[in-house]
Design an enzyme around this catalytic site. Structure first.
Site, PDB file in Angstrom:
ATOM      1  N   ASN A   9       0.871  -1.182   0.000  1.00 38.06           N
ATOM      2  CA  ASN A   9       0.000   0.000   0.000  1.00 38.06           C
ATOM      3  C   ASN A   9       0.904   1.227   0.000  1.00 38.06           C
ATOM      4  OD1 ASN A   9      -1.802   2.043   0.455  1.00 38.06           O
ATOM      5  ND2 ASN A   9      -2.418   1.355   2.503  1.00 38.06           N
ATOM      6  N   TRP A  10       0.997   1.855  -1.158  1.00 39.40           N
ATOM      7  CA  TRP A  10       1.930   2.994  -1.288  1.00 39.40           C
ATOM      8  C   TRP A  10       1.397   4.257  -0.606  1.00 39.40           C
ATOM      9  CZ3 TRP A  10       3.985   3.016  -7.061  1.00 39.40           C
ATOM     10  CH2 TRP A  10       4.712   1.820  -7.283  1.00 39.40           C
ATOM     11  N   LYS A  11       0.131   4.262  -0.262  1.00 35.85           N
ATOM     12  CA  LYS A  11      -0.501   5.456   0.351  1.00 35.85           C
ATOM     13  C   LYS A  11      -0.256   6.678  -0.545  1.00 35.85           C
ATOM     14  CE  LYS A  11      -0.067   3.149   4.747  1.00 35.85           C
ATOM     15  NZ  LYS A  11       0.112   3.204   6.192  1.00 35.85           N
ATOM     16  N   HIS A  94      -9.284   1.085   5.194  1.00 35.00           N
ATOM     17  CA  HIS A  94      -7.994   1.346   5.848  1.00 35.00           C
ATOM     18  C   HIS A  94      -8.210   2.311   7.012  1.00 35.00           C
ATOM     19  CE1 HIS A  94      -3.888   2.505   6.599  1.00 35.00           C
ATOM     20  NE2 HIS A  94      -3.525   1.436   5.928  1.00 35.00           N
ATOM     21  N   GLU A  96      -6.574   4.745   7.973  1.00 33.91           N
ATOM     22  CA  GLU A  96      -6.375   6.164   7.640  1.00 33.91           C
ATOM     23  C   GLU A  96      -7.626   6.735   6.987  1.00 33.91           C
ATOM     24  OE1 GLU A  96      -2.719   5.461   5.530  1.00 33.91           O
ATOM     25  OE2 GLU A  96      -1.794   4.890   7.436  1.00 33.91           O
ATOM     26  N   GLU A 166      -5.103  -4.803  10.628  1.00 34.70           N
ATOM     27  CA  GLU A 166      -4.089  -3.765  10.795  1.00 34.70           C
ATOM     28  C   GLU A 166      -4.351  -3.042  12.116  1.00 34.70           C
ATOM     29  OE1 GLU A 166      -2.204  -2.691   6.722  1.00 34.70           O
ATOM     30  OE2 GLU A 166      -3.746  -1.241   7.222  1.00 34.70           O
ATOM     31  N   GLY A 172       2.810   2.370  10.758  1.00 36.29           N
ATOM     32  CA  GLY A 172       3.754   3.460  10.564  1.00 36.29           C
ATOM     33  C   GLY A 172       4.452   3.880  11.842  1.00 36.29           C
ATOM     34  N   SER A 212       3.788  -2.108  10.250  1.00 27.39           N
ATOM     35  CA  SER A 212       5.240  -2.158  10.451  1.00 27.39           C
ATOM     36  C   SER A 212       5.863  -3.518  10.120  1.00 27.39           C
ATOM     37  CB  SER A 212       5.603  -1.720  11.875  1.00 27.39           C
ATOM     38  OG  SER A 212       5.194  -0.378  12.088  1.00 27.39           O
ATOM     39  N   GLY A 233       3.072  -1.105   4.235  1.00 27.83           N
ATOM     40  CA  GLY A 233       3.109   0.326   3.954  1.00 27.83           C
ATOM     41  C   GLY A 233       4.520   0.767   3.617  1.00 27.83           C
ATOM     42  N   GLY A 234       5.202   1.366   4.580  1.00 25.83           N
ATOM     43  CA  GLY A 234       6.530   1.957   4.375  1.00 25.83           C
ATOM     44  C   GLY A 234       7.508   1.073   3.619  1.00 25.83           C
TER      45      GLY A 234
HETATM   46  P1  13P Z   1       3.318   0.415   7.655  1.00 31.20           P
HETATM   47  O1  13P Z   1       3.828  -0.889   7.056  1.00 31.20           O
HETATM   48  O2  13P Z   1       4.032   1.615   7.147  1.00 31.20           O
HETATM   49  O3  13P Z   1       3.195   0.339   9.131  1.00 31.20           O
HETATM   50  O4  13P Z   1       1.807   0.575   7.105  1.00 31.20           O
HETATM   51  C1  13P Z   1       0.935  -0.486   7.186  1.00 31.20           C
HETATM   52  C2  13P Z   1      -0.278  -0.145   6.436  1.00 31.20           C
HETATM   53  O5  13P Z   1      -1.018   0.754   6.804  1.00 31.20           O
HETATM   54  C3  13P Z   1      -0.562  -0.887   5.199  1.00 31.20           C
HETATM   55  O6  13P Z   1      -1.835  -0.613   4.718  1.00 31.20           O
END
Ligand code: 13P
Length: 249
Positions: A9-11, A94, A96, A166, A172, A212, A233-234
């Site tokens: 997930n590149w956000k 998600h 967010e 999640e 994050g 993470s 994510g990251g």
């Molecule tokens: P991180 O891997 O950056 O914690 O993000 C997880 C995430 O929200 C994937 O959708």
């Protein structure tokens, strides 16, 4: 056998040039894997990503969509539009989106219906915030999220549902759920699915863990029996880290 999946997930990261160069790197890294691999760029980069990955096994998926098919919803993108460029899977729910865009369980139920109606697969995210966990409410929060957004569906609809646990406190933050904490919730989710539907369904749905996940902890998390992959994510913004995670499956 449940599908093993690793999705990046590149956000809201990567402009066009960065998208193209990350995809070039991903193609170099990719090798035969027993996991389905997906990336979710932003809306503006879905089509270029799709073009760059034609005839390639990495699937391009969307990070969100609107629940309506079309109309006066400035700035929104529908399932129909996604389908028209070849996007067959969408991430919904998600944390967010829930936190910054006030997406509720009821709204997410509508989005899930719109995606399924268009023949799309849904990666449905859920998870508790830190206060819920501290208060011992993680299991009931997760159950409510699933119940209010998914439990109106027929059993057969779950062929197109992928779940992603999640925990919000692990996204994050560098703080990961321990493999045991992940396993505990994933197992709980299967129990909840058995209660509502049956064992066959509960055992067939892939449940990813997100929060993470890094090359250094992926193997341990993925080794748990009810963890079928990850939503990353990251670490998905770096091709070698992402593939180290894919290869940990
Ligand atoms: P991180 O891997 O950056 O914690 O993000 C997880 C995430 O929200 C994937 O959708």
């Amino acid at each position: 056998m449940r599908a093993k999946i690793v999705a990046g997930n590149w956000k809201m990261n990567n402009d066009l040039a960065m998208t193209q160069s990350l995809i070039t790197e991903l193609k170099k890294q990719s090798q035969t894997s027993n996991a389905e691999v997906m990336i979710a760029p932003s809306f503006t980069n879905l089509w270029p990503a799709f073009e760059a990955l034609k005839n390639h096994k990495i699937e391009v998926v969307a990070q969100n969509m609107h629940q309506k098919a079309s109309g006066a919803y400035t700035g929104e993108v529908s399932a129909e539009m996604l389908k028209s460029i070849g996007v067959n899977t969408v991430i919904l729910g998600h944390s967010e989106r829930r936190e910054y865009f006030d997406e509720t369980n009821a709204l997410l139920a509508e989005k899930v219906d719109a995606a399924l109606k268009n023949g799309m697969r849904v990666i449905f995210c859920f998870g508790e915030v830190l206060d819920d966990r501290k208060s011992g409410w993680a299991e009931s929060v997760v159950k409510t999220q699933l119940k209010e957004s998914l439990f109106h569906l027929d059993k057969s609809a779950f062929e197109n549902i992928i779940l992603a646990y999640e925990p919000v406190w692990a996204i994050g933050t560098g703080e990961t759920a321990t493999p045991e904490q992940a396993q505990e919730i994933h197992k709980h989710v299967r129990n909840v699915l058995t209660e509502k539907y049956d064992d066959e369904l509960a055992e067939s749905v892939s449940i990813l863990y997100g929060g993470s996940v890094k090359p250094g902890n992926a193997k341990e998390i993925f080794s748990k029996p009810d963890v079928d992959g990850g939503l990353i994510g990251g670490a998905s913004l770096n091709a070698s880290d992402f593939y180290a995670i894919v290869n940990a499956i």
